[in-house]
Design an enzyme around this catalytic site. Structure first.
Site, PDB file in Angstrom:
ATOM      1  N   HIS A  52       0.841  -1.192   0.000  1.00 15.17           N
ATOM      2  CA  HIS A  52       0.000   0.000   0.000  1.00 15.17           C
ATOM      3  C   HIS A  52       0.887   1.257   0.000  1.00 15.17           C
ATOM      4  CE1 HIS A  52       0.267  -1.310   4.313  1.00 15.17           C
ATOM      5  NE2 HIS A  52       0.922  -0.174   4.312  1.00 15.17           N
TER       6      HIS A  52
HETATM    7  C1  T46 Z   1       3.057   0.469   6.802  1.00 16.39           C
HETATM    8  C2  T46 Z   1       3.635  -0.845   7.162  1.00 16.39           C
HETATM    9  C3  T46 Z   1       5.098  -0.782   7.412  1.00 16.39           C
HETATM   10  C4  T46 Z   1      -4.466  -0.184  13.198  1.00 16.39           C
HETATM   11  O1  T46 Z   1      -5.578  -0.361  13.724  1.00 16.39           O
HETATM   12  N1  T46 Z   1      -3.670   0.854  13.622  1.00 16.39           N
HETATM   13  C5  T46 Z   1      -2.452   1.090  13.062  1.00 16.39           C
HETATM   14  O2  T46 Z   1      -1.764   2.042  13.482  1.00 16.39           O
HETATM   15  C6  T46 Z   1      -2.006   0.249  12.011  1.00 16.39           C
HETATM   16  C7  T46 Z   1      -0.654   0.471  11.352  1.00 16.39           C
HETATM   17  C8  T46 Z   1      -2.804  -0.778  11.603  1.00 16.39           C
HETATM   18  N2  T46 Z   1      -4.013  -1.001  12.201  1.00 16.39           N
HETATM   19  C9  T46 Z   1      -4.842  -2.112  11.767  1.00 16.39           C
HETATM   20  C10 T46 Z   1      -5.341  -2.007  10.335  1.00 16.39           C
HETATM   21  C11 T46 Z   1      -5.453  -3.455   9.910  1.00 16.39           C
HETATM   22  O3  T46 Z   1      -6.715  -3.968  10.313  1.00 16.39           O
HETATM   23  O4  T46 Z   1      -4.040  -3.302  11.806  1.00 16.39           O
HETATM   24  C12 T46 Z   1      -4.363  -4.166  10.740  1.00 16.39           C
HETATM   25  C13 T46 Z   1      -3.140  -4.510   9.930  1.00 16.39           C
HETATM   26  O5  T46 Z   1      -2.701  -3.339   9.223  1.00 16.39           O
HETATM   27  P1  T46 Z   1      -1.982  -3.453   7.804  1.00 16.39           P
HETATM   28  O6  T46 Z   1      -2.555  -4.561   7.020  1.00 16.39           O
HETATM   29  O7  T46 Z   1      -2.012  -2.093   7.166  1.00 16.39           O
HETATM   30  O8  T46 Z   1      -0.481  -3.826   8.242  1.00 16.39           O
HETATM   31  P2  T46 Z   1       0.831  -3.837   7.345  1.00 16.39           P
HETATM   32  O9  T46 Z   1       1.889  -4.464   8.152  1.00 16.39           O
HETATM   33  O10 T46 Z   1       0.564  -4.406   6.004  1.00 16.39           O
HETATM   34  O11 T46 Z   1       1.186  -2.293   7.132  1.00 16.39           O
HETATM   35  C14 T46 Z   1       1.588  -1.522   8.234  1.00 16.39           C
HETATM   36  C15 T46 Z   1       1.004  -0.110   8.133  1.00 16.39           C
HETATM   37  O12 T46 Z   1      -0.406  -0.183   7.939  1.00 16.39           O
HETATM   38  C16 T46 Z   1       1.602   0.669   7.004  1.00 16.39           C
HETATM   39  O13 T46 Z   1       1.310   2.031   7.199  1.00 16.39           O
HETATM   40  O14 T46 Z   1       3.717   1.307   6.235  1.00 16.39           O
HETATM   41  O15 T46 Z   1       2.999  -1.441   8.284  1.00 16.39           O
END
Ligand code: T46
Length: 134
Positions: A52
């Site tokens: 993303h």
């Molecule tokens: C990025 C990479 C390095 C939250 O509720 N609060 C938060 O601050 C974050 C980051 C995520 N979430 C929730 C949203 C999703 O339901 O946690 C779940 C997993 O998030 P996501 O699929 O976006 O995780 P990654 O590891 O793919 O990405 C994250 C960050 O979202 C992104 O900004 O740069 O880590």
């Protein structure tokens, strides 16, 4: 925004016989103060995270334990960084696509963010992202 705007930042490292200490403050690219810190851990081998781009959020990614790779893209170029030092951060500006992969066992990715979490700040669809940046 281009991947040329991403960069590695070396934070202060306070050497001490009791162990080392690194701190992060006054981040140049964050208009205001640090809004959020989160960390990714217990990553199973072979997992890929990210996939993303952010619309406005700036981030710094740090491997505070172990190592992992971050692949950045701006729709034209891609660049891979290997993070494996707790005193080196990767600054990722908005509108840069990121993927995190090749996590070592026990690795921990600490992220310092300029904005609080807001799902509306994400491009999670690559075609939507490409349309936006063209
Ligand atoms: C990025 C990479 C390095 C939250 O509720 N609060 C938060 O601050 C974050 C980051 C995520 N979430 C929730 C949203 C999703 O339901 O946690 C779940 C997993 O998030 P996501 O699929 O976006 O995780 P990654 O590891 O793919 O990405 C994250 C960050 O979202 C992104 O900004 O740069 O880590």
């Amino acid at each position: 925004m281009s991947i040329k705007d991403s960069k590695l930042i070396t934070f202060p490292k306070i050497h001490d016989k009791r162990g080392n200490l690194t701190f992060i403050e006054n981040i140049e690219h964050f208009q205001s103060k640090i809004a959020r810190v989160y960390y990714i851990y217990d990553v199973p081998g072979g997992s890929v995270r990210g996939g993303h781009a952010h619309k406005e959020n700036h981030e710094i990614l740090i491997s505070v334990a172990g190592s992992f790779d971050v692949v950045l893209g701006d729709g034209h170029q891609r660049k891979k960084y290997t993070l494996n030092r707790p005193y080196i951060g990767l600054y990722v500006p908005p509108l840069i696509w990121r993927e995190l992969e090749n996590f070592s066992s026990g690795s921990v990715c600490l992220v310092v963010a300029s904005l609080v979490y807001d799902e509306k700040d994400y491009f999670r669809d690559y075609n939507e992202y490409l349309n936006e940046i063209d």
